[in-house]
Design an enzyme around this catalytic site. Structure first.
Site, PDB file in Angstrom:
ATOM      1  N   LYS A  74       0.873  -1.171   0.000  1.00  0.00           N
ATOM      2  CA  LYS A  74       0.000   0.000   0.000  1.00  0.00           C
ATOM      3  C   LYS A  74       0.921   1.235   0.000  1.00  0.00           C
ATOM      4  CE  LYS A  74      -4.180  -1.581  -0.148  1.00  0.00           C
ATOM      5  NZ  LYS A  74      -5.016  -2.117   0.902  1.00  0.00           N
ATOM      6  N   LYS A 180      -5.372   7.641 -13.376  1.00  0.00           N
ATOM      7  CA  LYS A 180      -5.901   6.603 -12.469  1.00  0.00           C
ATOM      8  C   LYS A 180      -6.162   7.206 -11.083  1.00  0.00           C
ATOM      9  CE  LYS A 180      -6.542   2.061 -11.340  1.00  0.00           C
ATOM     10  NZ  LYS A 180      -5.781   1.125 -10.539  1.00  0.00           N
ATOM     11  N   ARG A 257     -12.322  -3.483   6.976  1.00  0.00           N
ATOM     12  CA  ARG A 257     -11.383  -4.316   7.758  1.00  0.00           C
ATOM     13  C   ARG A 257     -10.726  -3.534   8.892  1.00  0.00           C
ATOM     14  NH1 ARG A 257      -8.820  -5.971   2.537  1.00  0.00           N
ATOM     15  NH2 ARG A 257     -10.207  -7.554   1.719  1.00  0.00           N
TER      16      ARG A 257
HETATM   17  N1  LIG Z   1      -5.658  -5.394  -5.106  1.00  0.00           N
HETATM   18  C1  LIG Z   1      -5.923  -4.892  -6.313  1.00  0.00           C
HETATM   19  O1  LIG Z   1      -6.760  -5.415  -7.061  1.00  0.00           O
HETATM   20  C2  LIG Z   1      -5.196  -3.692  -6.811  1.00  0.00           C
HETATM   21  C3  LIG Z   1      -4.337  -2.970  -5.992  1.00  0.00           C
HETATM   22  N2  LIG Z   1      -3.675  -1.875  -6.502  1.00  0.00           N
HETATM   23  C4  LIG Z   1      -2.751  -1.104  -5.668  1.00  0.00           C
HETATM   24  O2  LIG Z   1      -1.640  -1.945  -5.377  1.00  0.00           O
HETATM   25  C5  LIG Z   1      -1.127  -1.637  -4.070  1.00  0.00           C
HETATM   26  C6  LIG Z   1      -1.177  -2.896  -3.217  1.00  0.00           C
HETATM   27  O3  LIG Z   1      -2.532  -3.254  -3.039  1.00  0.00           O
HETATM   28  P1  LIG Z   1      -2.997  -4.664  -2.443  1.00  0.00           P
HETATM   29  O4  LIG Z   1      -2.188  -5.753  -3.042  1.00  0.00           O
HETATM   30  O5  LIG Z   1      -4.450  -4.702  -2.586  1.00  0.00           O
HETATM   31  O6  LIG Z   1      -2.573  -4.479  -0.907  1.00  0.00           O
HETATM   32  P2  LIG Z   1      -2.330  -5.594   0.199  1.00  0.00           P
HETATM   33  O7  LIG Z   1      -2.465  -4.903   1.516  1.00  0.00           O
HETATM   34  O8  LIG Z   1      -3.153  -6.788  -0.105  1.00  0.00           O
HETATM   35  O9  LIG Z   1      -0.811  -6.045  -0.041  1.00  0.00           O
HETATM   36  C7  LIG Z   1       0.327  -5.391   0.437  1.00  0.00           C
HETATM   37  C8  LIG Z   1       1.077  -6.361   1.312  1.00  0.00           C
HETATM   38  O10 LIG Z   1       2.395  -5.878   1.525  1.00  0.00           O
HETATM   39  C9  LIG Z   1       2.717  -6.122   2.904  1.00  0.00           C
HETATM   40  N3  LIG Z   1       3.836  -5.266   3.264  1.00  0.00           N
HETATM   41  C10 LIG Z   1       3.865  -3.939   3.508  1.00  0.00           C
HETATM   42  N4  LIG Z   1       5.117  -3.542   3.783  1.00  0.00           N
HETATM   43  C11 LIG Z   1       5.906  -4.644   3.719  1.00  0.00           C
HETATM   44  C12 LIG Z   1       7.284  -4.879   3.932  1.00  0.00           C
HETATM   45  N5  LIG Z   1       8.128  -3.887   4.265  1.00  0.00           N
HETATM   46  N6  LIG Z   1       7.757  -6.127   3.774  1.00  0.00           N
HETATM   47  C13 LIG Z   1       6.922  -7.145   3.463  1.00  0.00           C
HETATM   48  N7  LIG Z   1       5.579  -6.996   3.249  1.00  0.00           N
HETATM   49  C14 LIG Z   1       5.096  -5.743   3.385  1.00  0.00           C
HETATM   50  C15 LIG Z   1       1.413  -5.797   3.606  1.00  0.00           C
HETATM   51  O11 LIG Z   1       1.377  -6.236   4.935  1.00  0.00           O
HETATM   52  P3  LIG Z   1       0.576  -5.347   6.039  1.00  0.00           P
HETATM   53  O12 LIG Z   1      -0.866  -5.313   5.600  1.00  0.00           O
HETATM   54  O13 LIG Z   1       0.829  -6.105   7.302  1.00  0.00           O
HETATM   55  O14 LIG Z   1       1.191  -3.994   6.028  1.00  0.00           O
HETATM   56  C16 LIG Z   1       0.427  -6.539   2.697  1.00  0.00           C
HETATM   57  O15 LIG Z   1       0.398  -7.903   3.016  1.00  0.00           O
HETATM   58  C17 LIG Z   1      -2.002  -0.491  -3.545  1.00  0.00           C
HETATM   59  O16 LIG Z   1      -1.422   0.742  -3.891  1.00  0.00           O
HETATM   60  C18 LIG Z   1      -3.312  -0.681  -4.303  1.00  0.00           C
HETATM   61  O17 LIG Z   1      -4.066   0.513  -4.386  1.00  0.00           O
HETATM   62  C19 LIG Z   1      -3.792  -1.501  -7.813  1.00  0.00           C
HETATM   63  C20 LIG Z   1      -4.629  -2.180  -8.641  1.00  0.00           C
HETATM   64  C21 LIG Z   1      -5.413  -3.303  -8.208  1.00  0.00           C
HETATM   65  C1  LIG Z   2     -10.566   0.548 -10.239  1.00  0.00           C
HETATM   66  C2  LIG Z   2     -11.055   0.564  -8.806  1.00  0.00           C
HETATM   67  C3  LIG Z   2     -11.927   1.759  -8.559  1.00  0.00           C
HETATM   68  C4  LIG Z   2     -11.842  -0.709  -8.694  1.00  0.00           C
HETATM   69  O1  LIG Z   2     -12.648  -0.802  -7.590  1.00  0.00           O
HETATM   70  C5  LIG Z   2      -9.859   0.615  -7.906  1.00  0.00           C
HETATM   71  O2  LIG Z   2      -8.779   0.930  -8.355  1.00  0.00           O
HETATM   72  C6  LIG Z   2      -9.943   0.422  -6.443  1.00  0.00           C
HETATM   73  O3  LIG Z   2     -10.895  -0.156  -5.950  1.00  0.00           O
HETATM   74  O4  LIG Z   2      -8.988   0.879  -5.776  1.00  0.00           O
END
Ligand SMILES: NC(=O)C1=CN([C@@H]2O[C@H](COP(=O)(O)OP(=O)(O)OC[C@H]3O[C@@H](n4cnc5c(N)ncnc54)[C@H](OP(=O)(O)O)[C@@H]3O)[C@@H](O)[C@H]2O)C=CC1
Ligand SMILES: CC(C)(CO)C(=O)C(=O)O
Length: 299
Positions: A74, A180, A257
């Site tokens: 994140k 975006k 959450r």
């Molecule tokens: N999920 C999706 O469909 C989409 C997500 N994104 C973007 O991608 C990014 C990630 O999203 P998402 O995958 O949903 O997030 P998540 O919270 O599912 O994944 C991030 C993971 O990284 C872990 N983490 C953070 N810091 C560290 C570290 N230093 N070492 C190891 N692990 C670490 C977090 O743990 P903890 O929670 O304990 O910090 C968490 O498990 C965001 O910017 C989101 O907006 C973009 C498009 C689609």
């Molecule tokens: C594209 C969209 C709006 C999909 O829900 C998204 O990027 C998000 O939920 O963070």
């Protein structure tokens, strides 16, 4: 290619699994429970495609420099994650952010000039430790940050395509990141405050009118900064709402959450850039304030 996924949660695990499936040397860096599950049973993908792979999974960044670090934490975790990875960023290592929000690539530029920006509209969610749901197939756009196409970006796009992702390289990745972020600045807080699916914003005339005004406000700030768009954020807003009708957006999921949201890196950044230029962003400020209030209610 030797690839580290820094922040192996939902989207990072999906990218890691797809790249591992085509034989790339992938190491997932994530939290203990997910890492243990992967080491015990492999990493399972369900949804759009269903398969299991066995990539390396660790909780600390290994010391050997990889060719590519995919940043998938994140946005609020980026600075600390990069600090943990700094000893492993070699001269030839590239860092690619596939995160939402503004400013992640600028953090990476503090460690190397080899930075790629990225956006992805693929949807992923951790179903349980070791299992990621590929909820929706989208596009991924990458490019040299802040400018240019670049040979390495082309190599990464080829790998992504081989892995089954729809990917392309843009010479204007900053424009895509802004487009975006502007779309997220409208959909995410409105959906989070209303506790509604994205589709409801399309169906309710008041919410749609508000979302469009928020997009206009973001576009004014972007235009003043000289940002040019390949696809106008207003079109991207309508297309995204249509394509993700059934989604609860990620900000709403975080609120539900009791987790921190990325509001500071989406609306917060638009407000900040506006302030730098002496421009007010009242709609972004109102949404930012409401989400901050909601975040504190759930803590
Ligand atoms: N999920 C999706 O469909 C989409 C997500 N994104 C973007 O991608 C990014 C990630 O999203 P998402 O995958 O949903 O997030 P998540 O919270 O599912 O994944 C991030 C993971 O990284 C872990 N983490 C953070 N810091 C560290 C570290 N230093 N070492 C190891 N692990 C670490 C977090 O743990 P903890 O929670 O304990 O910090 C968490 O498990 C965001 O910017 C989101 O907006 C973009 C498009 C689609
Ligand atoms: C594209 C969209 C709006 C999909 O829900 C998204 O990027 C998000 O939920 O963070």
């Amino acid at each position: 290619m030797k690839i580290y996924i820094l922040g192996a949660g939902s989207i990072g695990s999906l990218f890691g699994a797809l790249l591992s499936k085509i034989g790339e040397d992938v190491t997932l860096i994530g939290r203990e429970k997910h890492v243990n599950a992967i080491n015990n049973n492999g990493l399972r993908v369900v949804g759009v495609e269903e398969f299991t792979v066995y990539p390396k999974a660790v909780t600390e960044v290994p010391p050997e420099p990889p060719d590519l670090i995919i940043l998938a934490t994140k946005s609020y975790s980026t600075a600390y994650a990069l600090e943990c990875a700094k000893e492993s960023i070699g001269e030839d290592t590239w860092i690619l952010s596939i995160q939402n929000g503004l400013g992640n690539e600028d953090e990476a530029l503090k460690y190397t000039k080899n930075v790629l920006g990225g956006i992805t509209t693929n949807g992923a969610a951790l179903e349980r430790w070791g299992v990621v749901r590929w909820a929706g197939k989208g596009i991924t756009i990458i490019g040299n940050y802040p400018l240019g196409k670049g040979e390495f970006a082309e190599r990464v796009a080829v790998l992504f395509k081989k892995a089954g992702l729809e990917a392309k390289v843009s010479e204007n990745i900053v424009g895509w990141k802004w487009a975006k972020a502007i779309v997220n600045s409208a959909i995410n807080p409105i959906g989070a405050i209303m506790e509604a699916k994205n589709g409801y914003i399309l169906e309710n005339e008041h919410l749609l009118a508000l979302a469009m005004e928020v997009v206009k406000e973001g576009c004014q700030i972007a235009t003043q900064r000289g940002i040019e768009f390949e696809v106008h954020p207003m079109n991207l807003l309508l297309e995204t709402l249509e394509r993700t009708r059934d989604n609860y957006n990620s900000m709403l999921q975080d609120i539900k959450r009791g987790k921190r949201t990325e509001i500071d890196f989406i609306n917060g950044k638009i407000i900040e850039y506006g302030k730098d230029m002496g421009l007010k962003t009242p709609l972004n400020f109102a949404l930012w304030s409401l989400v901050k209030a909601k975040e504190s209610q759930t803590k």
